[in-house]
Design an enzyme around this catalytic site. Sequence first.
Site, PDB file in Angstrom:
ATOM      1  N   HIS A   1       0.830  -1.208   0.000  1.00 13.78           N
ATOM      2  CA  HIS A   1       0.000   0.000   0.000  1.00 13.78           C
ATOM      3  C   HIS A   1       0.872   1.269   0.000  1.00 13.78           C
ATOM      4  CE1 HIS A   1      -3.971  -1.873   0.222  1.00 13.78           C
ATOM      5  NE2 HIS A   1      -3.377  -2.813   0.931  1.00 13.78           N
TER       6      HIS A   1
ATOM      7  N   GLU B   1      -7.136  -0.741 -15.642  1.00 13.84           N
ATOM      8  CA  GLU B   1      -7.698  -1.183 -14.359  1.00 13.84           C
ATOM      9  C   GLU B   1      -8.378  -0.018 -13.643  1.00 13.84           C
ATOM     10  OE1 GLU B   1      -5.718  -4.193 -12.358  1.00 13.84           O
ATOM     11  OE2 GLU B   1      -6.889  -3.953 -10.528  1.00 13.84           O
TER      12      GLU B   1
ATOM     13  N   GLY C   1      -4.130 -12.257  -4.200  1.00 10.03           N
ATOM     14  CA  GLY C   1      -3.070 -11.307  -3.860  1.00 10.03           C
ATOM     15  C   GLY C   1      -1.784 -11.549  -4.630  1.00 10.03           C
TER      16      GLY C   1
ATOM     17  N   ASP D   1       2.514   1.957  -3.111  1.00 13.25           N
ATOM     18  CA  ASP D   1       2.698   2.365  -4.520  1.00 13.25           C
ATOM     19  C   ASP D   1       1.834   3.568  -4.899  1.00 13.25           C
ATOM     20  OD1 ASP D   1       0.325   0.823  -4.634  1.00 13.25           O
ATOM     21  OD2 ASP D   1       0.933  -0.295  -6.432  1.00 13.25           O
TER      22      ASP D   1
ATOM     23  N   ASP E   1       1.795  -3.739  -9.727  1.00  4.75           N
ATOM     24  CA  ASP E   1       1.511  -5.053 -10.308  1.00  4.75           C
ATOM     25  C   ASP E   1       1.797  -5.090 -11.809  1.00  4.75           C
ATOM     26  OD1 ASP E   1       0.679  -5.396  -7.741  1.00  4.75           O
ATOM     27  OD2 ASP E   1      -1.459  -5.532  -8.201  1.00  4.75           O
TER      28      ASP E   1
END
Length: 378
Positions: free
Chosen positions: A30, A154, A120, A32, A166
């Site tokens: 958390h 996304e 995940g 990025d 990701d």
Amino acid sequence: MKDIFQELFGSAEGMRAFRAPGRVNLIGEHTDYNLGFVLPVALDLATTVAMATTRDGILRIYSEHRQEMRQWNVKDVEGLSPAHDWSDYPIGVARELIQAGFPIQSANLLIASTVPEGSGLSSSAALEVSSALAFLHGRTLHPMELALLCQRAERNFVGMPCGIMDQYISVFGRSSCAVEIDCRSLGHRLVALPAGITFVAVNTMVKHALASSAYRERVAECAAAVNALRQQFPGVESLRDASPAQLAAVAPKLSGVVARRARHVVTEDVRVGRFVEASVAGDLPDMGRLMLESHLSLRDDYQVSCQELDFLVDAAMKIDGVYGSRMTGGGFGGCTVTLLRADAAPAFKAQISAAYQARFNVTPLVYACRPSDGAAEL
Ligand code: GLA
């Protein structure tokens, strides 16, 4: 794959296949979307999209996992709305490609994946990046543009306000290395991992269904912290810029929840740097400690863990050869990642599975994390 393609679509002529990996994030969770640092590894679990162009003006996509075929008129793709299912990932990517000046051709696509969904390990980015390469079908797009385009798909179409980690690691992953990404400059450096150790991911088998709304809340809470920080420290543009001392100075003006969220992000960024140093120095106990600290911070301050993840971390720490363990990815289910001696991995797998089975009556899947290269044509 060619046989299945042939069977599904009647012809595999001109078929090309493109692979993009999932990832496990070693530390930096958390951070990025707060423009900080992350340290993921691309995995040998990957999504492959095979594609052959056709002449009938139809775009057909088959998901092997869902055993579902979808089809659209190619000319309608640009105006489609989200269907709120798996097809949003390739269609979101197709729309971004059209907007970036890469028209979508009439084609048949087959998606196959070994990345477990909702675990995940970034099945979404693996699908986005492999779809993008398939649609491009040899047309070149700069790798950084590819990662950013998939992130936009996304954010804009799937509706998840994710960071860049990701998609970035799915494109830039390297076998035998972790990749430290600076999410502001978008530069990275390869981080060698010490010899004699391995990372193992253990799947709670809890799908992170809550994750999307909670993720959005966390993003908003971080923005609220930045707003407050900025009034006192105008140089702070994101939590990446805030020091622990600056945060402590504004903490009384923040709600307790917002202060805790910000504390996680600010301390997690520091942990990434220390973890990289420990990895380079081969200091395994320190790497393990930092992973555990990261987990506790995600559990208590960021509040994105769950009892299954906490159980797996606690159980892992009691097993011989383990240095550290933490939840990985967005949270609320999915996987833990554990650092351990390579020769201890078989016993670890047996013991963690038995402990989890005894507690939750569910058999967890366990994955050896083998660093692999980023996306490419097969
Ligand atoms: C998800 C998002 C990433 C990142 C992680 C948490 O995987 O897609 O961008 O924010 O959660 O570190």
